[in-house]
Design an enzyme around this catalytic site. Structure first.
Site, PDB file in Angstrom:
ATOM      1  N   HIS A  14      -1.821   7.289   5.222  1.00 50.70           N
ATOM      2  CA  HIS A  14      -2.081   6.310   4.143  1.00 50.70           C
ATOM      3  C   HIS A  14      -3.550   5.928   4.188  1.00 50.70           C
ATOM      4  CE1 HIS A  14      -0.709   2.767   1.545  1.00 50.70           C
ATOM      5  NE2 HIS A  14      -2.030   2.711   1.596  1.00 50.70           N
ATOM      6  N   HIS A  16      -7.325   5.100   1.769  1.00 49.20           N
ATOM      7  CA  HIS A  16      -8.101   4.925   0.532  1.00 49.20           C
ATOM      8  C   HIS A  16      -9.489   5.514   0.745  1.00 49.20           C
ATOM      9  CE1 HIS A  16      -5.117   2.225  -1.288  1.00 49.20           C
ATOM     10  NE2 HIS A  16      -4.887   1.889  -0.027  1.00 49.20           N
ATOM     11  N   ARG A  18     -11.587   6.156  -2.069  1.00 50.31           N
ATOM     12  CA  ARG A  18     -12.444   5.815  -3.222  1.00 50.31           C
ATOM     13  C   ARG A  18     -13.086   7.077  -3.805  1.00 50.31           C
ATOM     14  NH1 ARG A  18      -9.463   1.399  -2.647  1.00 50.31           N
ATOM     15  NH2 ARG A  18     -10.372  -0.250  -1.391  1.00 50.31           N
ATOM     16  N   ASN A  42      -5.203   4.976  -6.208  1.00 46.24           N
ATOM     17  CA  ASN A  42      -5.563   3.773  -6.981  1.00 46.24           C
ATOM     18  C   ASN A  42      -7.057   3.693  -7.263  1.00 46.24           C
ATOM     19  OD1 ASN A  42      -6.091   3.158  -4.258  1.00 46.24           O
ATOM     20  ND2 ASN A  42      -5.729   0.975  -4.537  1.00 46.24           N
ATOM     21  N   LYS A  99       2.845   7.525  -5.659  1.00 45.53           N
ATOM     22  CA  LYS A  99       2.754   6.157  -5.133  1.00 45.53           C
ATOM     23  C   LYS A  99       3.238   5.138  -6.157  1.00 45.53           C
ATOM     24  CE  LYS A  99       1.409   2.829  -2.347  1.00 45.53           C
ATOM     25  NZ  LYS A  99       0.062   2.480  -1.929  1.00 45.53           N
ATOM     26  N   HIS A 136       4.465   0.668  -2.273  1.00 50.03           N
ATOM     27  CA  HIS A 136       3.855  -0.618  -1.913  1.00 50.03           C
ATOM     28  C   HIS A 136       4.968  -1.646  -2.087  1.00 50.03           C
ATOM     29  CE1 HIS A 136       0.469  -3.548  -1.494  1.00 50.03           C
ATOM     30  NE2 HIS A 136       1.461  -4.316  -1.905  1.00 50.03           N
ATOM     31  N   HIS A 174       2.766   0.697   4.912  1.00 53.18           N
ATOM     32  CA  HIS A 174       2.157  -0.445   5.612  1.00 53.18           C
ATOM     33  C   HIS A 174       3.124  -1.633   5.759  1.00 53.18           C
ATOM     34  CE1 HIS A 174       1.534  -1.525   1.437  1.00 53.18           C
ATOM     35  NE2 HIS A 174       0.477  -0.771   1.291  1.00 53.18           N
ATOM     36  N   LEU A 219      -3.489  -6.565   1.738  1.00 56.10           N
ATOM     37  CA  LEU A 219      -2.145  -6.718   1.179  1.00 56.10           C
ATOM     38  C   LEU A 219      -1.278  -5.538   1.593  1.00 56.10           C
ATOM     39  CD1 LEU A 219      -3.025  -8.063  -2.372  1.00 56.10           C
ATOM     40  CD2 LEU A 219      -1.804  -9.286  -0.556  1.00 56.10           C
ATOM     41  N   ASP A 247      -4.142   2.645   6.090  1.00 57.00           N
ATOM     42  CA  ASP A 247      -4.445   1.828   4.913  1.00 57.00           C
ATOM     43  C   ASP A 247      -5.898   1.346   4.965  1.00 57.00           C
ATOM     44  OD1 ASP A 247      -4.004   0.739   2.438  1.00 57.00           O
ATOM     45  OD2 ASP A 247      -3.070  -1.096   3.180  1.00 57.00           O
ATOM     46  N   HIS A 251     -14.132  -1.952   0.832  1.00 60.42           N
ATOM     47  CA  HIS A 251     -14.729  -2.718  -0.268  1.00 60.42           C
ATOM     48  C   HIS A 251     -16.115  -3.149   0.212  1.00 60.42           C
ATOM     49  CE1 HIS A 251     -11.052  -3.376  -2.687  1.00 60.42           C
ATOM     50  NE2 HIS A 251     -10.429  -3.411  -1.520  1.00 60.42           N
ATOM     51  N   ALA A 263      -8.815  -7.503  -1.433  1.00 58.48           N
ATOM     52  CA  ALA A 263      -7.900  -7.210  -0.322  1.00 58.48           C
ATOM     53  C   ALA A 263      -8.192  -5.827   0.228  1.00 58.48           C
ATOM     54  CB  ALA A 263      -6.464  -7.270  -0.823  1.00 58.48           C
TER      55      ALA A 263
HETATM   56  O1  DOR Z   1      -5.276  -4.476   1.180  1.00 54.76           O
HETATM   57  C1  DOR Z   1      -5.080  -3.569   0.385  1.00 54.76           C
HETATM   58  N1  DOR Z   1      -6.107  -2.860  -0.129  1.00 54.76           N
HETATM   59  N2  DOR Z   1      -3.837  -3.283   0.028  1.00 54.76           N
HETATM   60  C2  DOR Z   1      -3.574  -2.394  -0.936  1.00 54.76           C
HETATM   61  O2  DOR Z   1      -2.416  -2.218  -1.234  1.00 54.76           O
HETATM   62  C3  DOR Z   1      -4.667  -1.701  -1.660  1.00 54.76           C
HETATM   63  C4  DOR Z   1      -5.888  -1.662  -0.863  1.00 54.76           C
HETATM   64  C5  DOR Z   1      -7.111  -1.282  -1.661  1.00 54.76           C
HETATM   65  O3  DOR Z   1      -7.054  -0.313  -2.431  1.00 54.76           O
HETATM   66  O4  DOR Z   1      -8.142  -1.925  -1.489  1.00 54.76           O
HETATM   67 ZN    ZN Z   2      -3.097   1.200   0.680  1.00 59.83          ZN
END
Ligand code: DOR
Ligand code: ZN
Length: 348
Positions: A14, A16, A18, A42, A99, A136, A174, A219, A247, A251, A263
């Site tokens: 899992h 991210h 970007r 996402n 997802k 999720h 998660h 999250l 996860d 950011h 988050a």
């Molecule tokens: O904390 C999180 N950040 N939870 C998620 O489900 C998405 C993720 C994000 O893409 O930043």
């Molecule tokens: Zn995630």
């Protein structure tokens, strides 16, 4: 005391990554430690079609450091309108999972599912084609307390869905609560769960230690200590239903440190070190390899990796800031001391 750990190279189930400059900034961290990762869809706009997923995969492969042998495993973003045909195309193109983001549950989830019944044709196709559903697991009902959203999701959405699609393979992503850990442990072999390093290491007090700590905000949000203990027991139990998913969610620091902070915790820089710390504290280092390197591949029906990596017991300090395009990325626990260090590929 064990001073060195040699493990089959792990995968991150899992992640991210970007896109663009952010992708180029974070991908080397994951590619250094992991052979493969399940890449979350996402983006903005979200990766809703096979064509978008394949184009994204090409951008990831092009952004990988020279010599990296990293394989991105691609996913689609489920919407109210995902067509069964799209699921078939996805399977033919080697996409491994879809997802489910309940609309409004988290970062870039606006295009997510507003009512699970609207996805039944797609879920039916996924069950038939053998694509995993990644969930999720939080309800978005504003009347439900933020800390209860995962437990309520099990009752309102996940349990009915598993009855409607008994052959669908589902990953409860998660997980953060004892409720989820128990539910997954008691379910049949078609349900598994990923657990992050931060949910194994921290409880919700970390969000408020000496002041508001936005870098600990993700999250589903961190829960109380009893839940962390339950997650640790699940992760170190040796059950193949629980496996590694960081996860890691980068950011830019200024977007987390503002009035309405994003988050997501960035853990990819030292993912294995953080997991090793959690397993070590639980006296379960011997269970790390199954969790990190075997059970995820087995659940996805993919071969386990053949090469091996080494972690050494060594004290070092996580950097507080990393370059992130023209901004800065603050790794979770930056400035803190870790007691394990990734030492690269095993030579013998
Ligand atoms: O904390 C999180 N950040 N939870 C998620 O489900 C998405 C993720 C994000 O893409 O930043
Ligand atoms: Zn995630």
């Amino acid at each position: 005391m064990v001073d060195s750990l040699t493990l089959t190279r792990p995968d991150d189930w899992h992640l991210h990554l970007r896109d663009g400059v952010a992708l180029r900034a974070v991908l080397p961290h994951t590619a250094r430690q992991f052979a493969r990762a399940i890449v979350m869809p996402n983006l903005q706009p979200p990766v809703t079609t096979t064509a978008l997923a394949l184009a994204y995969k090409r951008r990831i492969v092009e952004a990988a450091p020279d010599g990296a042998r990293f394989e991105p495993l691609m996913t689609l973003y489920l919407t109210d309108r995902t067509a069964p045909d799209e699921i078939r195309r996805a399977r033919e193109a080697g996409i491994v999972a879809v997802k489910l983001y309940p609309a409004g549950a988290t970062t870039n989830s606006d295009a997510g599912v507003t009512d699970i019944r609207k996805t039944f044709a797609a879920l039916e196709a996924m069950q038939r084609e053998g694509l995993r559903l990644l969930v999720h697991g939080e309800v978005t009902d504003p009347a439900v307390d933020v800390f209860d959203r995962e437990a309520v999701f099990i009752e309102r959405v996940l349990d009915p869905l598993r009855r409607d699609f008994p052959a669908l393979k589902v990953v409860f992503e998660h997980i953060t609560t004892q409720d989820a850990a128990q539910y997954v442990a008691a379910a049949g072999a078609n349900l598994a769960a990923t657990i992050t390093a931060h949910h194994l290491l921290y409880n919700r007090n970390a969000l408020f230690k000496g002041g508001l700590r936005p870098h600990w905000y993700c999250l589903p949000v961190l829960k109380r200590e009893t839940h962390r203990q339950a997650l640790l027991r699940a992760a170190t139990s040796g059950s193949p239903k629980f496996f590694l998913g960081t996860d890691s969610a980068p950011h830019a620091a200024h977007l987390k440190e503002q009035a309405c902070g994003c988050a997501g915790c960035y853990t990819a820089l030292a993912a294995l070190e953080l997991y090793a710390q959690a397993f070590d504290e639980a006296g379960a280092l011997d269970r790390l390899e199954g969790f990190a390197s075997f059970f995820g591949a087995d659940f996805y029906g993919l071969p386990r990796n053949a090469d091996r990596i080494v972690l050494k017991r060594e004290t070092w300090t996580l950097p507080e800031a990393l370059p992130f395009g023209e901004h800065v990325l603050a790794p979770l626990a930056g400035g803190e001391t870790l007691s394990w260090r990734f030492a690269g590929e095993a030579t013998s």
